[in-house]
Structures are given as C-alpha cells and as structure tokens.
Design a protein around this motif. Structure first.
Motif, mmCIF file in Angstrom:
data_model
loop_
_atom_site.group_PDB
_atom_site.id
_atom_site.type_symbol
_atom_site.label_atom_id
_atom_site.label_comp_id
_atom_site.label_asym_id
_atom_site.label_seq_id
_atom_site.Cartn_x
_atom_site.Cartn_y
_atom_site.Cartn_z
ATOM 1 N N ARG A 115 6.593 124.987 39.624
ATOM 2 C CA ARG A 115 7.253 125.179 39.750
ATOM 3 C C ARG A 115 8.253 126.470 40.246
ATOM 4 O O ARG A 115 9.068 127.058 39.944
ATOM 5 C CB ARG A 115 7.625 125.800 38.059
ATOM 6 C CG ARG A 115 7.007 124.340 37.557
ATOM 7 C CD ARG A 115 7.303 125.058 35.869
ATOM 8 N NE ARG A 115 6.175 124.264 34.918
ATOM 9 C CZ ARG A 115 7.270 123.988 33.979
ATOM 10 N NH1 ARG A 115 7.773 123.408 33.622
ATOM 11 N NH2 ARG A 115 5.935 122.397 32.938
ATOM 12 N N LEU A 171 17.555 111.646 45.139
ATOM 13 C CA LEU A 171 17.626 112.923 44.302
ATOM 14 C C LEU A 171 17.379 112.721 42.759
ATOM 15 O O LEU A 171 16.064 114.259 42.443
ATOM 16 C CB LEU A 171 19.000 113.709 44.116
ATOM 17 C CG LEU A 171 18.969 114.740 44.138
ATOM 18 C CD1 LEU A 171 18.638 116.389 45.004
ATOM 19 C CD2 LEU A 171 20.190 114.795 43.978
ATOM 20 N N ARG A 172 17.071 111.744 42.702
ATOM 21 C CA ARG A 172 16.531 111.738 41.376
ATOM 22 C C ARG A 172 14.992 111.612 40.988
ATOM 23 O O ARG A 172 14.341 112.203 40.471
ATOM 24 C CB ARG A 172 17.056 110.533 40.968
ATOM 25 C CG ARG A 172 18.574 110.590 40.042
ATOM 26 C CD ARG A 172 18.842 108.541 39.265
ATOM 27 N NE ARG A 172 18.989 107.566 40.455
ATOM 28 C CZ ARG A 172 19.756 107.392 40.804
ATOM 29 N NH1 ARG A 172 20.979 108.710 40.552
ATOM 30 N NH2 ARG A 172 20.071 106.207 41.795
ATOM 31 N N PRO A 207 24.217 113.549 47.664
ATOM 32 C CA PRO A 207 23.621 112.957 46.435
ATOM 33 C C PRO A 207 25.294 112.417 45.746
ATOM 34 O O PRO A 207 24.502 111.836 44.415
ATOM 35 C CB PRO A 207 24.002 114.761 45.382
ATOM 36 C CG PRO A 207 24.677 116.276 46.616
ATOM 37 C CD PRO A 207 24.362 114.956 47.497
ATOM 38 N N ASP A 263 10.876 127.987 43.085
ATOM 39 C CA ASP A 263 11.937 128.123 43.203
ATOM 40 C C ASP A 263 11.793 127.258 45.003
ATOM 41 O O ASP A 263 11.632 127.791 45.812
ATOM 42 C CB ASP A 263 13.092 129.196 43.588
ATOM 43 C CG ASP A 263 14.174 128.436 44.597
ATOM 44 O OD1 ASP A 263 14.517 127.567 44.711
ATOM 45 O OD2 ASP A 263 15.149 130.032 44.113
ATOM 46 N N LEU A 315 13.681 112.702 43.613
ATOM 47 C CA LEU A 315 12.491 114.274 43.653
ATOM 48 C C LEU A 315 12.449 115.181 42.498
ATOM 49 O O LEU A 315 11.639 116.127 42.580
ATOM 50 C CB LEU A 315 13.171 114.873 44.781
ATOM 51 C CG LEU A 315 13.899 114.473 46.590
ATOM 52 C CD1 LEU A 315 14.220 115.072 46.985
ATOM 53 C CD2 LEU A 315 12.206 114.580 46.789
ATOM 54 N N ALA A 316 13.223 114.922 41.460
ATOM 55 C CA ALA A 316 13.091 115.638 40.586
ATOM 56 C C ALA A 316 12.102 115.451 39.545
ATOM 57 O O ALA A 316 11.563 116.358 38.676
ATOM 58 C CB ALA A 316 14.728 115.154 39.558
ATOM 59 N N ARG A 317 10.930 114.074 39.812
ATOM 60 C CA ARG A 317 10.122 113.853 39.243
ATOM 61 C C ARG A 317 8.337 114.232 39.724
ATOM 62 O O ARG A 317 8.116 114.048 39.560
ATOM 63 C CB ARG A 317 9.829 112.306 38.881
ATOM 64 C CG ARG A 317 10.747 112.588 37.453
ATOM 65 C CD ARG A 317 11.058 110.610 37.757
ATOM 66 N NE ARG A 317 10.629 109.598 37.993
ATOM 67 C CZ ARG A 317 11.547 109.471 38.302
ATOM 68 N NH1 ARG A 317 13.028 109.269 38.620
ATOM 69 N NH2 ARG A 317 11.003 107.564 39.757
ATOM 70 N N CYS A 318 9.300 114.711 41.210
ATOM 71 C CA CYS A 318 7.960 114.898 42.071
ATOM 72 C C CYS A 318 7.097 116.263 42.650
ATOM 73 O O CYS A 318 7.263 117.287 41.765
ATOM 74 C CB CYS A 318 7.978 114.313 43.314
ATOM 75 S SG CYS A 318 8.665 112.763 43.693
#
Length: 89
Positions: free
Chosen positions: A66, A49-50, A41, A68, A52-55
């Motif tokens: 959502r 990582l950036r 990271p 975990d 993936l946060a929106r995928c």
C-alpha cells in the motif's frame, strides 16, 4: 532512469503489450507514463487505470503493498511487475 514495466494477464490486455520501457524515477511516474501513452485517464488509458487499481505491484522482486507509488523509487534497469488478481491457486 529507465525501468521496465511488465504487464501480466488482464493488465497485459489493458496495456496492449506484455512489456515496455519507461523513463521515470518513481513508480507513480512510471504508471502515469503508461496511462498517458494510452490516451490518459480520460481516453484509452482509462481501462489500464481501472486495472492498475486492482493490481499487486512488485519492484525488483519486492512487493510494494500500500505504499504511495510516488514514494517508491525506481533505479536504472528496475523491473516493475504488474499483477492483477488471479483466480484459482
């Protein structure tokens, strides 16, 4: 456990590949392995990582939503589809 990550659109660009195998028992471990392969990271994996946060993520055709990622089990030959938001329809 060997699963396959499939990266689409911007995720494919950030990963530098369309597909790769991972040895992981959970989705969280699989995504962490993909980030680590790119320098973690704090290195080259930061871009992935950036993204993936929106995928949206599908595991064996089922949307993860959502949940975990650490609790989403992978099975031998699971396929993980990583889908960034798409413009248009």
């Amino acid at each position: 456990m060997t699963a396959t990550l499939r990266f689409w659109a911007a995720a494919r660009e950030a990963a530098g590949t369309a597909e790769e195998p991972v040895a992981a028992a959970t989705l969280g471990a699989a995504l962490a392995e993909a980030v680590e392969r790119r320098g973690g990271p704090d290195g080259g994996g930061a871009q992935l990582l950036r993204v993936l946060a929106r995928c949206s993520v599908l595991v064996d055709g089922m949307q993860v939503g959502r949940a975990d990622p650490g609790t989403v089990a992978l099975h031998e030959d699971s396929v993980v589809e990583i889908l960034p938001p798409f413009a248009g329809g």
